[in-house]
Motif scaffolding. Structure first.
Motif, PDB file in Angstrom:
ATOM      1  N   PHE A  89       0.858  -1.207   0.121  1.00  0.00           N
ATOM      2  CA  PHE A  89       0.046   0.096   0.006  1.00  0.00           C
ATOM      3  C   PHE A  89       0.747   1.327  -0.037  1.00  0.00           C
ATOM      4  CE2 PHE A  89      -2.075   3.302   2.748  1.00  0.00           C
ATOM      5  CZ  PHE A  89      -2.940   3.811   1.717  1.00  0.00           C
ATOM      6  N   GLU A 134       0.643   3.422  -3.341  1.00  0.00           N
ATOM      7  CA  GLU A 134      -0.129   4.682  -3.041  1.00  0.00           C
ATOM      8  C   GLU A 134       0.795   5.531  -3.098  1.00  0.00           C
ATOM      9  OE1 GLU A 134      -3.301   7.473  -1.497  1.00  0.00           O
ATOM     10  OE2 GLU A 134      -2.941   5.356  -2.672  1.00  0.00           O
ATOM     11  N   ASN A 154     -10.227   6.135  -2.904  1.00  0.00           N
ATOM     12  CA  ASN A 154      -9.624   5.817  -1.291  1.00  0.00           C
ATOM     13  C   ASN A 154     -10.791   6.104  -0.299  1.00  0.00           C
ATOM     14  OD1 ASN A 154      -7.133   5.172  -2.719  1.00  0.00           O
ATOM     15  ND2 ASN A 154      -6.103   6.740  -1.576  1.00  0.00           N
ATOM     16  N   VAL A 198      -7.016  -0.942  -3.801  1.00  0.00           N
ATOM     17  CA  VAL A 198      -5.441  -1.006  -3.252  1.00  0.00           C
ATOM     18  C   VAL A 198      -5.395  -0.553  -1.889  1.00  0.00           C
ATOM     19  CG1 VAL A 198      -3.176  -0.189  -3.413  1.00  0.00           C
ATOM     20  CG2 VAL A 198      -4.579  -1.009  -5.592  1.00  0.00           C
ATOM     21  N   ALA A 199      -6.148   0.793  -1.612  1.00  0.00           N
ATOM     22  CA  ALA A 199      -6.133   1.364  -0.256  1.00  0.00           C
ATOM     23  C   ALA A 199      -6.557   0.308   0.586  1.00  0.00           C
ATOM     24  CB  ALA A 199      -6.788   2.505  -0.129  1.00  0.00           C
ATOM     25  N   LEU A 259      -6.138  -2.636   1.048  1.00  0.00           N
ATOM     26  CA  LEU A 259      -4.761  -3.625   1.573  1.00  0.00           C
ATOM     27  C   LEU A 259      -4.558  -3.134   3.118  1.00  0.00           C
ATOM     28  CD1 LEU A 259      -2.664  -3.889  -1.657  1.00  0.00           C
ATOM     29  CD2 LEU A 259      -4.136  -5.571  -0.627  1.00  0.00           C
ATOM     30  N   TYR A 260      -4.793  -1.751   2.934  1.00  0.00           N
ATOM     31  CA  TYR A 260      -4.507  -1.092   4.402  1.00  0.00           C
ATOM     32  C   TYR A 260      -5.414  -1.416   5.535  1.00  0.00           C
ATOM     33  CZ  TYR A 260      -3.489   2.479   7.952  1.00  0.00           C
ATOM     34  OH  TYR A 260      -3.566   3.031   9.397  1.00  0.00           O
ATOM     35  N   TYR A 311       5.160   0.029   6.003  1.00  0.00           N
ATOM     36  CA  TYR A 311       4.428   1.149   5.322  1.00  0.00           C
ATOM     37  C   TYR A 311       5.565   2.103   5.024  1.00  0.00           C
ATOM     38  CZ  TYR A 311       1.555   5.099   4.196  1.00  0.00           C
ATOM     39  OH  TYR A 311       1.151   6.282   3.984  1.00  0.00           O
TER      40      TYR A 311
END
Length: 385
Positions: free
Chosen positions: A217, A221, A253, A308-309, A311-312, A339
């Motif tokens: 991420f 990102e 996001n 994809v955000a 994933l966080y 991160y």
């Protein structure tokens, strides 16, 4: 690995404290990185040195994060957050009055360290305060607020400009405001009774699907924020159109974290992480084949970035379900360390890919990060069948 804790009641004040802290982390990062870059550029500092100075914040996170679980145990989560909020506010103002570029390095380290404390402690706090059966919902809200903070930083700069005291004062005021929910919820802050028997690296090996999600991420990102507008320019958009493309990505996001959090309460979270990574791969490799100014491109960028955000969000939820107490704090430290490594590696790799294969190397490099992650998670799921 600790057993999942028993269901707990929802403590709104405690959850609000963690969310208040994370809101300023996103805002602080999104406001400070471009603001300080503009400040240094106006002072005649080269782009290379601006990048090195910016990376000092990531180094601070990697250095400090392993010590934070024991600091929480000794001093308490509420006290650490209060110190971090005030340190971030004061150090942000100090950038404006510090004329020596050499002194910006320790100052950036202090500022990055304060943001690291806010990140790690607030994530431990939100995971410890969230009820097991609603963990995804609570962390989905948490991730949404973080994304709104990332979007809020550039918005503040667009309103008040990047020169003078106004942007620095706005950033400092927001940090101070975030101390209010922290003070209200400090009495119910989670505590760590004993030291973790496991280190950061061992927890990375135990939960690679969750911890590696933070690295991917961070890399994707940051690479996307840095290079998506430039990618648009290289494919024929003008500057306002390129900025719109990035805005659409950031809206993804904000818009998708809550739905993904809710979904994570109902499905196998590792499989959901695999789905997020796979959709990200498809979206990244689809981008070069779409008209740059089409609705299809906008929809793909919105969905890919938002997923994809996830994933966080889902990775953080998985950590909370697997660990408790000191192990949870240590796992959160590992999460933020990876991160931060992603923040350093991502822009370098994506920029290099775009330079080698202009412009589509941008999308191919992002797709490669996500494909590697999807392969790791798929392998772990296969082994544990």
């Amino acid at each position: 690995m600790s057993a999942p804790v028993a269901p707990r009641s929802v403590n709104i004040a405690s959850i609000a404290a963690a969310i208040g802290a994370i809101s300023v982390v996103g805002l602080g990062l999104a406001l400070s990185i471009p603001l300080l870059a503009f400040e240094l550029d106006a002072r005649g500092i080269s782009p290379t040195w601006i990048g090195i100075n910016t990376a000092t914040g990531g180094i601070a996170t990697i250095t400090l994060a392993p010590f934070l679980p024991n600091m929480v145990r000794r001093f308490g989560a509420g006290a650490l957050l209060m110190v971090a909020v005030l340190t971030a506010a004061v150090s942000l103002l100090a950038f404006k009055v510090t004329a020596s570029f050499l002194l910006w390095f320790p100052l950036r380290f202090i500022f990055g360290g304060a943001l690291c404390v806010l990140f790690v402690v607030s994530e431990f706090w939100i995971n410890a305060a969230a009820p097991n059966h609603r963990r995804g919902l609570v962390i989905g809200i948490y991730g949404t607020v973080l994304s709104m903070g990332f979007a809020g930083g550039p918005a503040i700069l667009s309103l008040v400009g990047t020169t003078g005291w106004a942007p620095y004062l706005c950033g400092a005021i927001f940090f101070v405001l975030a101390s209010i929910p922290v003070m209200i919820g400090a009495a119910s802050a989670p505590a760590i009774e004993k030291e973790s028997s496991r280190g950061v690296l061992s927890l990375m090996r135990i939960a690679p699907a969750a911890t590696l999600a933070a690295f991917v991420f961070g890399a994707v990102e940051t690479g996307l924020i840095n290079f998506l507008p430039l990618y648009g320019l290289h494919r024929g958009l003008n500057e306002p159109q390129s900025a719109l493309l990035l805005t659409i990505a950031e809206l993804g996001n904000v818009g998708l974290q809550l739905p993904l959090g809710l979904l994570s309460d109902r499905v196998d979270r590792r499989k959901l992480l695999l789905v997020c990574g796979t959709i990200g791969v498809v979206g990244a490799f689809l981008i070069p084949h779409l008209a740059i100014d089409s609705w299809a491109m906008w929809a793909t960028v919105f969905t890919t970035t938002g997923i994809v955000a996830g994933l966080y969000t889902v990775g953080l939820t998985l950590l909370g379900a697997r660990f408790d107490g000191a192990a949870l704090a240590t796992a959160n430290a590992a999460f933020i360390m990876l991160y931060s490594v992603g923040l350093i590696v991502g822009p370098t790799a994506v920029g290099g890919g775009m330079q080698l294969f202009d412009p589509n190397g941008f999308a191919w490099t992002i797709g490669a990060f996500l494909a590697l992650y999807a392969a790791v998670v798929a392998g772990q799921i296969w082994r544990d069948r």
